[in-house]
Design a protein around this motif. Structure first.
Motif, short mmCIF file in Angstrom:
data_model
loop_
_atom_site.label_atom_id
_atom_site.label_comp_id
_atom_site.label_asym_id
_atom_site.label_seq_id
_atom_site.Cartn_x
_atom_site.Cartn_y
_atom_site.Cartn_z
N SER A 77 0.85 -1.19 0.00
CA SER A 77 0.00 0.00 0.00
C SER A 77 0.88 1.24 0.00
N ALA A 95 0.07 4.19 0.80
CA ALA A 95 -0.19 5.02 1.98
C ALA A 95 0.70 4.62 3.15
N LEU A 96 1.06 3.34 3.25
CA LEU A 96 1.87 2.88 4.37
C LEU A 96 3.30 3.41 4.31
N VAL A 134 -6.03 2.44 5.88
CA VAL A 134 -5.71 1.22 5.13
C VAL A 134 -6.62 0.07 5.55
N GLY A 155 -10.11 0.57 4.20
CA GLY A 155 -10.18 0.43 2.75
C GLY A 155 -10.77 1.64 2.05
N SER A 196 -2.94 -8.46 8.58
CA SER A 196 -3.58 -8.62 7.27
C SER A 196 -3.85 -10.09 6.98
#
Length: 429
Positions: A55, A57-58, A163, A166, A289
């Motif tokens: 991701s 964003a991470l 995250v 979603g 996850s």
């Protein structure tokens, strides 16, 4: 599928009782559950582990962690404390207000509650001790006030929630956290006000206007970082991840070349600490996850959602129950894995009651912040006791009024959605 959930729960609890790190416990419990299903457990877990970390964003998390370390060692806490003290020091209990305001400002700048406790506490707690404030009160105030930095942007845990949920806008979450963070900070200041009436805290000499201006000038570059991050994100100049990289560059320039409080020879150790902290966070995200996929494939979130909905059709009773659940979870689990585990379970319930993802995110993060100050996980409490040189048993009685004020503030933002939703709604309009 019910047997699978029982197997996972038993394995996870057993590993936790054996004092296994939570990321390892999650991964092993998930692996055991996958083996029980007869699937290719190692391949599935590795695949979901990697997918969970895939991701963009991470990428903001290691940058914000590095920026926090640079600012923690860059003397920014002292400048913010001087500015806060110049504003509120003249009032009875002024240093207590200054402590709370400094923790809020430094936490929002660094994005780390523990960094705020160690940086602000190492200077403010001895100062307050010398002025006659009770040592354990000072520790309790610092530990609780530091948690507001997790709610006021920028915030790593908001990125984790985005995250996990979603597709939730990080910019909207950042905006939504401003008023709730200020509300919780003001509730802590109210406790300080009542304590000053009872314990007769001293007032500092009023700061001349010139001194206030000088203190603001010294703290300006530190405060400017929040404007740079939020302004750039909200104006569309860069994403949250790119803003985190900008924050690192800014913190590096200010700490090394302007304030000159971080030497170039210290950078390798700062980078090493950043890498170690990032590895822990990413391991938690990857393991969570894999666990979330396993639970989802077993239809467990849907079953739990139906069970919660069966308890009551009253939205307010369900909100109260979820607040209580999150408070209990925060006591026994760190905030990052708690968000990763419970967001997929509780978010569908909130949506069915018309609660927006952003509002629920603020509710969840605010509740879990209290767990940062409670044993057995409470990192802010442990760091505060270490910095203040006291024991948890002595600090605990002083924590109770602060806990009560935080809970009341959380109930307000829970049942008054406008506290968190008004600013992002106004921005998007």
């Amino acid at each position: 599928m019910q047997e699978l959930s029982i197997l996972f729960g038993c394995a996870f609890l057993l590993l936790m009782l054996l004092n296994t790190p939570i990321a390892v416990a999650l991964a092993l419990a998930t692996l055991l559950s996958l083996i029980a299903t007869g699937s290719d457990a190692s391949y599935v877990l590795a695949s979901k582990f990697a997918n969970g970390l895939d991701s963009f964003a991470l990428l903001a998390i290691p940058f914000f962690i590095l920026a926090g370390y640079l600012m923690g060692q860059g003397g920014m806490a002292h400048r913010l404390m001087d500015f806060a003290a110049s504003l509120v020091g003249r009032f009875p209990g002024g240093l207590a207000y200054a402590n709370a305001l400094t923790c809020m400002m430094f936490g929002s700048v660094s994005g780390s509650a523990t960094a705020a406790v160690s940086s602000v506490g190492s200077f403010m707690i001895p100062q307050m001790n010398q002025r006659g404030y009770p040592r354990d009160f000072n520790i309790a105030l610092t530990a609780t006030a530091a948690t507001t930095g997790v709610i006021i942007p920028p915030s790593n845990v908001m990125i984790v929630f985005a995250v996990a949920a979603g597709g939730v806008s990080i910019a909207d979450l950042f905006l939504a956290g401003i008023f709730p963070g200020i509300l919780i900070g003001l509730s802590l200041c109210l406790v300080c006000f009542l304590a000053s009436l009872k314990l007769k805290f001293p007032a500092e000499a009023p700061a001349p206007l010139q001194q206030v201006g000088l203190a603001f000038k010294r703290a300006f570059l530190s405060l400017l970082l929040v404007v740079i991050i939020l302004g750039g994100i909200l104006s569309g100049i860069y994403t949250a991840t790119e803003a985190a990289a900008v924050a690192v560059l800014y913190a590096l320039v200010v700490s090394v070349f302007i304030y000159k409080s971080v030497r170039l020879t210290q950078l390798p150790s700062i980078f090493l600490k950043t890498g170690a902290t990032t590895a822990v966070v990413m391991l938690l995200i990857g393991a969570s996850s894999g666990m979330a996929w396993m639970l989802s494939s077993a239809n467990i979130p849907q079953q739990l959602s139906e069970s919660i909905l069966a308890l009551s059709e009253n939205k307010y009773l369900v909100l109260l129950a979820i607040n209580l659940l999150l408070l209990l979870v925060g006591i026994f689990m760190d905030i990052t894995p708690a968000i990763l585990i419970f967001t997929p379970i509780l978010l569908p319930v909130m949506r069915q009651f018309g609660i927006s993802d952003i509002h629920f995110g603020i509710i969840m993060i605010s509740n879990l912040c209290i767990g940062l100050c409670t044993p057995p996980v409470g990192t802010c409490l442990f760091v505060g006791c270490g910095v203040g040189k006291s024991r948890i048993a002595k600090v605990a009685p002083y924590m109770l009024p602060f806990f009560l004020s935080m809970i009341i503030a959380i109930l307000v933002l829970t049942f008054v959605p406008a506290v968190s939703e008004w600013l992002p709604r106004a921005y998007n309009e």
